[in-house]
Write a protein that holds these residues in place. Structure first.
Motif, PDB file in Angstrom:
ATOM      1  N   ARG A   1     -83.633 -61.603  -5.038  1.00  0.00           N
ATOM      2  CA  ARG A   1     -82.771 -61.501  -3.844  1.00  0.00           C
ATOM      3  C   ARG A   1     -83.464 -61.910  -2.546  1.00  0.00           C
ATOM      4  NH1 ARG A   1     -78.967 -56.418  -2.910  1.00  0.00           N
ATOM      5  NH2 ARG A   1     -78.541 -57.570  -1.003  1.00  0.00           N
TER       6      ARG A   1
ATOM      7  N   LEU B   1     -83.667 -65.774  -2.290  1.00  0.00           N
ATOM      8  CA  LEU B   1     -82.444 -66.595  -2.292  1.00  0.00           C
ATOM      9  C   LEU B   1     -82.200 -67.373  -0.995  1.00  0.00           C
ATOM     10  CD1 LEU B   1     -79.693 -64.649  -4.278  1.00  0.00           C
ATOM     11  CD2 LEU B   1     -80.652 -66.887  -4.775  1.00  0.00           C
TER      12      LEU B   1
ATOM     13  N   LEU C   1     -78.092 -71.806  -7.299  1.00  0.00           N
ATOM     14  CA  LEU C   1     -76.735 -71.399  -7.681  1.00  0.00           C
ATOM     15  C   LEU C   1     -76.767 -70.415  -8.851  1.00  0.00           C
ATOM     16  CD1 LEU C   1     -74.927 -74.856  -7.386  1.00  0.00           C
ATOM     17  CD2 LEU C   1     -74.403 -72.815  -6.058  1.00  0.00           C
TER      18      LEU C   1
ATOM     19  N   LEU D   1     -69.004 -75.439  -4.895  1.00  0.00           N
ATOM     20  CA  LEU D   1     -69.627 -74.424  -5.757  1.00  0.00           C
ATOM     21  C   LEU D   1     -70.551 -73.520  -4.947  1.00  0.00           C
ATOM     22  CD1 LEU D   1     -69.712 -73.455  -8.660  1.00  0.00           C
ATOM     23  CD2 LEU D   1     -71.651 -74.941  -9.069  1.00  0.00           C
ATOM     24  N   GLY D   2     -71.257 -74.119  -3.972  1.00  0.00           N
ATOM     25  CA  GLY D   2     -72.117 -73.321  -3.099  1.00  0.00           C
ATOM     26  C   GLY D   2     -71.303 -72.290  -2.317  1.00  0.00           C
TER      27      GLY D   2
ATOM     28  N   LEU E   1     -70.995 -79.874  -4.685  1.00  0.00           N
ATOM     29  CA  LEU E   1     -72.116 -79.022  -4.252  1.00  0.00           C
ATOM     30  C   LEU E   1     -71.667 -78.017  -3.192  1.00  0.00           C
ATOM     31  CD1 LEU E   1     -75.094 -81.562  -4.034  1.00  0.00           C
ATOM     32  CD2 LEU E   1     -74.781 -79.756  -5.724  1.00  0.00           C
TER      33      LEU E   1
ATOM     34  N   ALA F   1     -69.995 -59.143  -3.848  1.00  0.00           N
ATOM     35  CA  ALA F   1     -70.694 -58.220  -4.752  1.00  0.00           C
ATOM     36  C   ALA F   1     -71.596 -57.269  -3.965  1.00  0.00           C
ATOM     37  CB  ALA F   1     -71.512 -59.016  -5.769  1.00  0.00           C
ATOM     38  N   VAL F   2     -72.311 -57.819  -2.958  1.00  0.00           N
ATOM     39  CA  VAL F   2     -73.199 -56.986  -2.133  1.00  0.00           C
ATOM     40  C   VAL F   2     -72.382 -55.929  -1.386  1.00  0.00           C
ATOM     41  CG1 VAL F   2     -74.729 -57.008  -0.107  1.00  0.00           C
ATOM     42  CG2 VAL F   2     -74.956 -58.774  -1.841  1.00  0.00           C
TER      43      VAL F   2
ATOM     44  N   ARG G   1     -68.832 -65.064  -3.603  1.00  0.00           N
ATOM     45  CA  ARG G   1     -68.926 -64.068  -4.688  1.00  0.00           C
ATOM     46  C   ARG G   1     -70.125 -63.142  -4.460  1.00  0.00           C
ATOM     47  NH1 ARG G   1     -70.480 -65.374 -10.984  1.00  0.00           N
ATOM     48  NH2 ARG G   1     -70.589 -63.207 -11.641  1.00  0.00           N
ATOM     49  N   TYR G   2     -71.249 -63.722  -4.050  1.00  0.00           N
ATOM     50  CA  TYR G   2     -72.470 -62.944  -3.812  1.00  0.00           C
ATOM     51  C   TYR G   2     -72.247 -61.917  -2.700  1.00  0.00           C
ATOM     52  CZ  TYR G   2     -77.349 -62.021  -2.633  1.00  0.00           C
ATOM     53  OH  TYR G   2     -78.543 -61.408  -2.365  1.00  0.00           O
TER      54      TYR G   2
ATOM     55  N   CYS H   1     -80.894 -76.920  -6.201  1.00  0.00           N
ATOM     56  CA  CYS H   1     -79.498 -76.456  -6.065  1.00  0.00           C
ATOM     57  C   CYS H   1     -79.082 -75.704  -7.329  1.00  0.00           C
ATOM     58  CB  CYS H   1     -78.557 -77.647  -5.858  1.00  0.00           C
ATOM     59  SG  CYS H   1     -78.583 -78.327  -4.214  1.00  0.00           S
TER      60      CYS H   1
ATOM     61  N   THR I   1     -69.963 -69.566  -4.673  1.00  0.00           N
ATOM     62  CA  THR I   1     -71.056 -68.677  -5.105  1.00  0.00           C
ATOM     63  C   THR I   1     -71.456 -67.735  -3.980  1.00  0.00           C
ATOM     64  OG1 THR I   1     -71.831 -70.423  -6.572  1.00  0.00           O
ATOM     65  CG2 THR I   1     -73.381 -68.664  -6.104  1.00  0.00           C
TER      66      THR I   1
ATOM     67  N   ALA J   1     -75.261 -61.783  -8.277  1.00  0.00           N
ATOM     68  CA  ALA J   1     -73.902 -61.270  -8.051  1.00  0.00           C
ATOM     69  C   ALA J   1     -73.387 -60.556  -9.302  1.00  0.00           C
ATOM     70  CB  ALA J   1     -72.977 -62.426  -7.671  1.00  0.00           C
TER      71      ALA J   1
ATOM     72  N   ALA K   1     -78.213 -67.017  -7.679  1.00  0.00           N
ATOM     73  CA  ALA K   1     -77.244 -66.283  -6.843  1.00  0.00           C
ATOM     74  C   ALA K   1     -76.126 -65.712  -7.709  1.00  0.00           C
ATOM     75  CB  ALA K   1     -76.671 -67.210  -5.771  1.00  0.00           C
ATOM     76  N   ARG K   2     -75.651 -66.498  -8.666  1.00  0.00           N
ATOM     77  CA  ARG K   2     -74.581 -66.021  -9.560  1.00  0.00           C
ATOM     78  C   ARG K   2     -75.078 -64.874 -10.437  1.00  0.00           C
ATOM     79  NH1 ARG K   2     -70.182 -69.628 -10.515  1.00  0.00           N
ATOM     80  NH2 ARG K   2     -70.033 -68.756 -12.602  1.00  0.00           N
TER      81      ARG K   2
END
Lengths: 46, 258
Positions: free
Chosen positions: B32, B35, B232, A21-22, A18, A32-33, A28-29, B228, A25, B239, B235-236
């Motif tokens: 967004r 989130l 996830l 991966l959190g 958890l 990207a922003v 990555r987020y 969760c 993620t 992105a 959010a993915r």
């Protein structure tokens, strides 16, 4: 029988998954922003 | 009026409504801001469920403290199956209405669902050793969940296997829809076959075989795991939408420069 290694192992695997991966993620987020904002700013300046 | 015309009209209206809400830009604007809240609730509720299950829930009279593995194993299994159902749903929308957002959702659900299935298999294995004396048996429930894991891996591989992404999405959507037949097999495997895995303990029709002091932490951990998963995946998806937008802007700039 000592159950502790099995219980701790189960919770450990779950938490690592958890949190891992959190974290991936979230990274990555944010990337990207940041990249989108940079490209939009550059395009607006042209 | 002809019934077919009526049905076609209804499908068209539904399609238009879905297209309106399946717009990637609208999705980004809606999701967004939610989130951070989703992330906070996911952490709080999952943390509560896990701490309660690990430290405060009573031990089972037969299995002892080993039953605490239930609070991570069962929610992971439920989310793994629900994730695949969502994947199949997105694939259906993708094939019927060709939603770009459905393709995107399917692409992002795959790795997250595979992760939860992996957690389910590993924790189940760690529960099996002290209870059955073996980490793995080729039991119908265990094998069908392993097949679910391979279906997820196949979907992840297939969606990225073509030079043309549309072909990859189409092939992976067909695999996801065909693979959905595995979901009822997982659920009913403990009834259809003589399995080492225990039968269904929790029933929504009132015949649950679990005491309330164990049910509450299990349900809280399950809600946390579902949150969760949703957080996830959302959010993915956000992105991925922003990455595509960035790529589009860079390509347009390159075209203008050429």
């Amino acid at each position: 029988m000592n159950f502790a290694p099995f219980i701790n192992g189960s919770y450990g695997v779950t938490l690592v998954f958890l949190l891992g991966l959190g974290g991936l993620t979230f990274a990555r987020y944010r990337r990207a922003v940041r990249r989108l904002r940079a490209v939009e700013t550059r395009e607006a300046a042209r | 009026m002809n019934e077919n015309v009526l049905n076609a009209g209804r499908t068209g209206a539904a399609g238009a409504w879905l297209h309106r809400f399946a717009n990637p830009g609208r999705f980004l604007r809606l999701v967004r801001p939610a989130l951070p809240w989703l992330a906070v609730f996911s952490i709080l509720i999952t943390g509560t469920g896990l701490v309660w299950g690990y430290g405060f829930a009573p031990a089972d009279w037969q299995q002892g403290d080993a039953s605490r593995i239930m609070y991570v194993h069962v929610p992971a299994a439920w989310v793994a199956m629900a994730g695949y159902a969502a994947l199949a749903g997105c694939s259906f929308f993708s094939i019927v209405w060709r939603h770009p957002l459905a393709d995107l959702a399917a692409e992002e659900i795959g790795p997250v669902g595979a992760g939860f299935t992996f957690v389910c298999l590993v924790t189940g294995s760690l529960w099996g050793k002290p209870m059955w004396g073996a980490y793995w048996v080729w039991d119908a429930r265990l094998t069908s969940v392993l097949v679910l894991f391979f279906l997820y891996l196949g979907h992840i591989a297939l969606i990225r296997a073509f030079d043309n992404p549309a072909h990859g999405h189409r092939a992976a959507a067909i695999l996801a829809l065909v693979g959905a037949i595995n979901l009822p097999i997982i659920v009913y495997s403990v009834q259809w076959w003589n399995t080492l895995h225990q039968g269904n303990t929790i029933s929504f029709t009132g015949n649950s075989k679990i005491y309330i002091t164990m049910l509450y932490p299990l349900l809280i951990a399950s809600v946390g795991f579902y949150l969760c998963f949703v957080t996830l995946v959302c959010a993915r998806m956000c992105a991925a939408i922003m990455e595509r937008r960035t790529r589009g802007l860079l390509l347009a700039a390159a075209d203008r420069g050429a």
